[in-house]
Design an enzyme around this catalytic site. Structure first.
Site, PDB file in Angstrom:
ATOM      1  N   ALA A 184      10.879  -4.193  -4.963  1.00 50.57           N
ATOM      2  CA  ALA A 184       9.901  -3.167  -5.553  1.00 50.57           C
ATOM      3  C   ALA A 184      10.093  -1.662  -5.225  1.00 50.57           C
ATOM      4  CB  ALA A 184       8.520  -3.881  -5.192  1.00 50.57           C
ATOM      5  N   LEU A 217       0.639  -1.313  -0.031  1.00 55.87           N
ATOM      6  CA  LEU A 217      -0.006  -0.033   0.082  1.00 55.87           C
ATOM      7  C   LEU A 217       0.947   1.340  -0.166  1.00 55.87           C
ATOM      8  CD1 LEU A 217      -0.181   1.674   2.919  1.00 55.87           C
ATOM      9  CD2 LEU A 217      -1.597  -0.394   3.704  1.00 55.87           C
ATOM     10  N   CYS A 229       9.787   4.256   3.993  1.00 51.94           N
ATOM     11  CA  CYS A 229      10.342   3.214   3.470  1.00 51.94           C
ATOM     12  C   CYS A 229      11.406   3.120   2.283  1.00 51.94           C
ATOM     13  CB  CYS A 229       9.085   2.168   3.194  1.00 51.94           C
ATOM     14  SG  CYS A 229       8.134   1.849   4.499  1.00 51.94           S
ATOM     15  N   LEU A 245      10.952   1.681  -7.564  1.00 50.35           N
ATOM     16  CA  LEU A 245       9.771   2.812  -7.439  1.00 50.35           C
ATOM     17  C   LEU A 245      10.743   3.982  -7.296  1.00 50.35           C
ATOM     18  CD1 LEU A 245       6.814   1.194  -5.744  1.00 50.35           C
ATOM     19  CD2 LEU A 245       6.765   2.146  -8.107  1.00 50.35           C
ATOM     20  N   ALA A 269      12.752  -0.467  -4.246  1.00 49.71           N
ATOM     21  CA  ALA A 269      14.021   0.173  -4.989  1.00 49.71           C
ATOM     22  C   ALA A 269      13.701   0.460  -6.414  1.00 49.71           C
ATOM     23  CB  ALA A 269      15.074  -1.123  -4.906  1.00 49.71           C
TER      24      ALA A 269
HETATM   25  P1  NAD Z   1       4.244   2.408  12.282  1.00 47.85           P
HETATM   26  O1  NAD Z   1       5.762   2.955  13.104  1.00 47.85           O
HETATM   27  O2  NAD Z   1       3.467   3.319  11.795  1.00 47.85           O
HETATM   28  O3  NAD Z   1       3.852   1.317  13.299  1.00 47.85           O
HETATM   29  C1  NAD Z   1       4.535   0.223  13.792  1.00 47.85           C
HETATM   30  C2  NAD Z   1       3.665  -0.034  15.277  1.00 47.85           C
HETATM   31  O4  NAD Z   1       4.185  -1.197  15.936  1.00 47.85           O
HETATM   32  C3  NAD Z   1       3.898   1.058  16.230  1.00 47.85           C
HETATM   33  O5  NAD Z   1       2.673   1.752  16.717  1.00 47.85           O
HETATM   34  C4  NAD Z   1       4.991   0.505  17.632  1.00 47.85           C
HETATM   35  O6  NAD Z   1       4.401   0.885  18.803  1.00 47.85           O
HETATM   36  C5  NAD Z   1       4.298  -1.081  17.380  1.00 47.85           C
HETATM   37  N1  NAD Z   1       5.286  -2.058  17.953  1.00 47.85           N
HETATM   38  C6  NAD Z   1       6.491  -2.078  17.753  1.00 47.85           C
HETATM   39  N2  NAD Z   1       6.940  -3.284  18.628  1.00 47.85           N
HETATM   40  C7  NAD Z   1       5.969  -3.713  19.221  1.00 47.85           C
HETATM   41  C8  NAD Z   1       5.561  -4.947  19.986  1.00 47.85           C
HETATM   42  N3  NAD Z   1       6.769  -5.520  20.172  1.00 47.85           N
HETATM   43  N4  NAD Z   1       4.422  -5.004  20.522  1.00 47.85           N
HETATM   44  C9  NAD Z   1       3.471  -4.404  19.885  1.00 47.85           C
HETATM   45  N5  NAD Z   1       3.595  -3.367  19.020  1.00 47.85           N
HETATM   46  C10 NAD Z   1       4.670  -2.777  18.769  1.00 47.85           C
HETATM   47  O7  NAD Z   1       4.954   1.528  11.310  1.00 47.85           O
HETATM   48  P2  NAD Z   1       4.429   1.444   9.704  1.00 47.85           P
HETATM   49  O8  NAD Z   1       4.537   2.685   8.683  1.00 47.85           O
HETATM   50  O9  NAD Z   1       2.994   0.851   9.925  1.00 47.85           O
HETATM   51  O10 NAD Z   1       5.455   0.215   9.037  1.00 47.85           O
HETATM   52  C11 NAD Z   1       5.163  -0.999   9.646  1.00 47.85           C
HETATM   53  C12 NAD Z   1       6.075  -1.936   8.718  1.00 47.85           C
HETATM   54  O11 NAD Z   1       5.377  -2.098   7.433  1.00 47.85           O
HETATM   55  C13 NAD Z   1       7.480  -1.450   8.329  1.00 47.85           C
HETATM   56  O12 NAD Z   1       8.241  -2.723   8.258  1.00 47.85           O
HETATM   57  C14 NAD Z   1       7.314  -0.749   7.044  1.00 47.85           C
HETATM   58  O13 NAD Z   1       8.559  -0.973   6.244  1.00 47.85           O
HETATM   59  C15 NAD Z   1       6.226  -1.557   6.301  1.00 47.85           C
HETATM   60  N6  NAD Z   1       5.562  -0.960   5.424  1.00 47.85           N
HETATM   61  C16 NAD Z   1       4.878   0.460   5.447  1.00 47.85           C
HETATM   62  C17 NAD Z   1       4.219   0.972   4.539  1.00 47.85           C
HETATM   63  C18 NAD Z   1       3.675   2.507   4.816  1.00 47.85           C
HETATM   64  O14 NAD Z   1       3.291   3.079   4.040  1.00 47.85           O
HETATM   65  N7  NAD Z   1       4.062   2.897   6.132  1.00 47.85           N
HETATM   66  C19 NAD Z   1       3.962   0.375   3.382  1.00 47.85           C
HETATM   67  C20 NAD Z   1       4.246  -1.016   3.254  1.00 47.85           C
HETATM   68  C21 NAD Z   1       5.085  -1.584   4.274  1.00 47.85           C
HETATM   69  C1  UGA Z   2       5.772   3.422  -1.169  1.00 45.50           C
HETATM   70  C2  UGA Z   2       5.094   2.512  -2.386  1.00 45.50           C
HETATM   71  O1  UGA Z   2       4.635   3.429  -3.248  1.00 45.50           O
HETATM   72  C3  UGA Z   2       4.397   1.278  -1.912  1.00 45.50           C
HETATM   73  O2  UGA Z   2       4.204   0.489  -2.876  1.00 45.50           O
HETATM   74  C4  UGA Z   2       5.141   0.752  -0.614  1.00 45.50           C
HETATM   75  O3  UGA Z   2       4.176  -0.179  -0.119  1.00 45.50           O
HETATM   76  C5  UGA Z   2       5.337   1.819   0.623  1.00 45.50           C
HETATM   77  O4  UGA Z   2       6.194   2.864  -0.360  1.00 45.50           O
HETATM   78  C6  UGA Z   2       6.164   1.222   1.639  1.00 45.50           C
HETATM   79  O5  UGA Z   2       6.554   0.221   1.528  1.00 45.50           O
HETATM   80  O6  UGA Z   2       6.253   1.844   2.537  1.00 45.50           O
HETATM   81  P1  UGA Z   2       4.624   5.613   0.005  1.00 45.50           P
HETATM   82  O7  UGA Z   2       6.067   5.818   0.655  1.00 45.50           O
HETATM   83  O8  UGA Z   2       3.514   5.600   0.990  1.00 45.50           O
HETATM   84  O9  UGA Z   2       4.554   4.255  -0.739  1.00 45.50           O
HETATM   85  O10 UGA Z   2       4.400   6.725  -1.099  1.00 45.50           O
HETATM   86  P2  UGA Z   2       4.616   6.837  -2.744  1.00 45.50           P
HETATM   87  O11 UGA Z   2       3.372   7.285  -3.495  1.00 45.50           O
HETATM   88  O12 UGA Z   2       5.417   5.602  -3.168  1.00 45.50           O
HETATM   89  O13 UGA Z   2       5.465   8.165  -2.528  1.00 45.50           O
HETATM   90  C7  UGA Z   2       6.792   8.014  -2.089  1.00 45.50           C
HETATM   91  C8  UGA Z   2       7.644   9.369  -2.077  1.00 45.50           C
HETATM   92  O14 UGA Z   2       7.838   9.440  -3.476  1.00 45.50           O
HETATM   93  C9  UGA Z   2       6.763  10.775  -1.950  1.00 45.50           C
HETATM   94  O15 UGA Z   2       7.757  11.548  -1.441  1.00 45.50           O
HETATM   95  C10 UGA Z   2       6.468  11.104  -3.327  1.00 45.50           C
HETATM   96  O16 UGA Z   2       5.930  12.435  -3.205  1.00 45.50           O
HETATM   97  C11 UGA Z   2       7.494  10.693  -3.986  1.00 45.50           C
HETATM   98  N1  UGA Z   2       7.055  10.692  -5.485  1.00 45.50           N
HETATM   99  C12 UGA Z   2       6.069   9.733  -5.747  1.00 45.50           C
HETATM  100  C13 UGA Z   2       7.613  11.389  -6.620  1.00 45.50           C
HETATM  101  O17 UGA Z   2       8.511  12.287  -6.325  1.00 45.50           O
HETATM  102  N2  UGA Z   2       7.220  11.122  -7.720  1.00 45.50           N
HETATM  103  C14 UGA Z   2       6.447  10.188  -8.262  1.00 45.50           C
HETATM  104  O18 UGA Z   2       6.265  10.391  -9.508  1.00 45.50           O
HETATM  105  C15 UGA Z   2       5.907   9.496  -7.114  1.00 45.50           C
END
Ligand code: NAD
Ligand code: UGA
Length: 484
Positions: free
Chosen positions: A247, A191, A300, A251, A249
């Site tokens: 993926a 997402l 990320c 993007l 990397a």
């Molecule tokens: P986040 O920091 O928003 O949430 C993580 C939560 O885990 C925190 O609220 C923290 O308190 C909790 N936590 C940590 N250790 C814990 C434990 N032992 N028990 C219970 N709770 C605990 O992080 P996020 O953005 O949701 O990202 C989580 C993972 O998903 C990361 O590995 C990230 O790379 C990946 N990811 C994030 C996104 C994104 O858009 N943010 C998208 C895809 C994948």
């Molecule tokens: C990104 C990926 O798109 C997701 O697929 C992935 O799950 C996620 O990281 C993750 O692993 O956390 P996100 O970081 O939420 O999602 O947002 P993006 O829309 O990818 O944008 C990332 C950054 O790139 C932003 O700062 C955005 O402004 C920038 N961006 C995006 C650009 O500068 N140009 C573009 O054309 C697109």
């Protein structure tokens, strides 16, 4: 008679296996940007299953339980409406890890995996302490058979570590009546913030990695409530873990590519919008992710590429490591070249000058500021002595304060900045306006009206290409936009 007995035994065995993989209760450890929205969509799509999202952060759990849906910990379009449909019906937010884990048939790990800031691999490797802590909690409280699903983004072969921790829990419980059994799957999340609900409801693909077909089936059975089976890709564990890093990397690489070209455009008279369009109409390249920007932010991209770089260095693939490191280097360069350019345009001096910063989140439609390019650019300008007036539709004062204080290099001063509640307040008496996030609200700014309140000569720096150059010039501004 013997024939009947054999069939009966086979039947009982089949029922036991089926019930072992039947999912009635799901727990998600981590109520963050991934855990929260993901489980909200799961709960809506699988009404007969109970979902519990647990977190050690009690304040975050309280926010998820808020009656007032505008106070949820995460801003994500459409999230509040979906939450309302299932919260306290088949979706619960709690700090009770012990019971939630022990009752669960399936547990998602959605905890944070930031870059390590000290010790071995500092600055590159992922810090897995939260993943390990969660695995230990599952090993301690898990009962019977539990499927453990990696949702967090993890270095390749983390599942091996998780398995070892879980398998060792068997020894601790040999005296216990209940036998524990675990299967580990990788099911990375793709997402993107601001678009999370759509991405979760209509994913391009769902990736499930594992070596236990029955466990994979069990997870697949949840997804097929709303995802076409053709979209579900089954791989081995390591391919799944690596695909997620790769993926992200790829993007991020596209953004660094287009940003590097934006700099060439500025030097040569080419226009990045036109170049982007020309490149993107090649169906092999595609037109998505070709928007130039002040640099990619978010929690990320940088973390995952650095993780990949660390992995390459570990396996002595130094050329590959350098290749991916280049993507991060260009991103850092893009941020700092924008800061320098602003200073140069303002006669090489921004000291004591008011500068309006429009946008602090790392992209539109999210309140997330992690690694936002705004933080670095604001920091550079504060170091130069500018007085920043910062406005973002969804990021509050406390978050901005935390981000800037974490970043500011000079410890003798906190930097001169103010939080503003509107575009008008932020731009009043400013010498320059910098658009750093592409919020819709900024696209329709009344430039004529704003120009009445600014110091002359006044600059607009549009790093997201969302304003109209002609309108800005007509209103009286000097205008610079990225890549033209
Ligand atoms: P986040 O920091 O928003 O949430 C993580 C939560 O885990 C925190 O609220 C923290 O308190 C909790 N936590 C940590 N250790 C814990 C434990 N032992 N028990 C219970 N709770 C605990 O992080 P996020 O953005 O949701 O990202 C989580 C993972 O998903 C990361 O590995 C990230 O790379 C990946 N990811 C994030 C996104 C994104 O858009 N943010 C998208 C895809 C994948
Ligand atoms: C990104 C990926 O798109 C997701 O697929 C992935 O799950 C996620 O990281 C993750 O692993 O956390 P996100 O970081 O939420 O999602 O947002 P993006 O829309 O990818 O944008 C990332 C950054 O790139 C932003 O700062 C955005 O402004 C920038 N961006 C995006 C650009 O500068 N140009 C573009 O054309 C697109």
């Amino acid at each position: 008679m013997i024939f009947l007995m054999i069939n009966l035994i086979k039947y009982v065995r089949k029922i036991r296996i089926m019930s072992k993989y039947k999912i009635r209760k799901v727990c998600c450890i981590g109520a963050g940007y991934v855990g929260g929205p993901t489980m909200i969509v799961f709960a809506n799509k699988c009404p007969d299953i109970e979902f519990k999202v647990v977190d050690i952060n009690a304040a975050r759990i309280n926010q998820w339980n808020q009656e007032d849906l505008s106070k949820l910990p995460i801003y994500e379009p459409g999230l509040d409406k979906l939450l309302k449909k299932c919260r306290n019906k088949n979706l619960f937010f709690s700090t009770d890890l012990e019971n939630s884990i022990s009752q669960a048939d399936m547990i998602f790990l959605s905890v944070n995996t930031p870059t390590k800031n000290k010790g071995i691999g500092a600055g590159k490797a992922s810090d897995l302490k939260w993943v390990e802590a969660s695995a230990r909690q599952i090993a301690k409280y898990g009962e019977d058979h539990t499927i453990v699903v990696e949702k967090s983004t993890l270095p390749v072969r983390t599942a091996e570590t998780i398995k070892k921790i879980l398998d060792n829990s068997q020894e601790e419980t040999t005296k216990s009546v209940k036998r524990k059994e675990f299967s580990v799957l990788s099911n990375p999340e793709f997402l993107s913030e601001g678009n999370a609900i759509k991405d979760l409801e209509y994913p391009d693909r769902v990736l499930i990695g594992g070596d236990n077909e029955k466990a994979i089936d069990a997870l697949e059975n949840l997804y097929i409530n709303w995802v076409l089976r053709e979209k579900i890709i089954r791989t081995n564990l390591w391919s799944s873990e690596l695909s997620k890093l790769a993926a992200n990397a790829f993007l991020a690489q596209r953004i660094s590519s287009v940003n590097s070209i934006s700099a060439i455009c500025e030097e040569t008279g080419a226009d990045i919008k036109q170049v982007s369009k020309a490149i993107g109409t090649d169906s092999r390249i595609g037109n998505k992710f070709l928007m130039p920007s002040p640099g990619f932010g978010g929690s990320c991209f940088q973390k995952d590429i650095l993780n990949l770089v660390y992995l390459c260095e570990f396996y002595k693939l130094n050329e590959v490591a350098d290749y991916w490191q280049g993507v991060v280097n260009i991103n850092n360069w893009q941020k700092s070249r924008i800061s320098k350019l602003v200073v140069n345009k303002l006669f090489g001096n921004v000291s004591e000058k008011k500068i309006a910063i429009l946008g602090f989140s790392f992209k539109a439609n999210t309140n997330d500021t992690r690694n936002s390019p705004s933080i670095d650019i604001c920091n550079d300008l504060l170091e130069e002595g500018a007085k920043l007036r910062i406005y973002d539709p969804k990021v509050g004062k406390e978050q901005i304060k935390k981000d800037l204080e974490n970043k500011l290099k000079s410890n003798y001063e906190k930097g001169d900045w103010e939080y503003c509640k509107s575009i008008k307040e932020s731009t009043l008496d400013s010498h320059a306006i910098i658009v750093l996030t592409e919020w819709d609200e900024f696209k329709t700014i009344n430039l004529k009206e704003i120009f009445q309140g600014v110091k002359k000569p006044s600059w607009i720096f549009d790093t997201r290409l969302i304003l109209n150059k002609e309108d800005a010039l007509k209103a009286g501004f000097s205008y610079w936009s990225l890549g033209s």
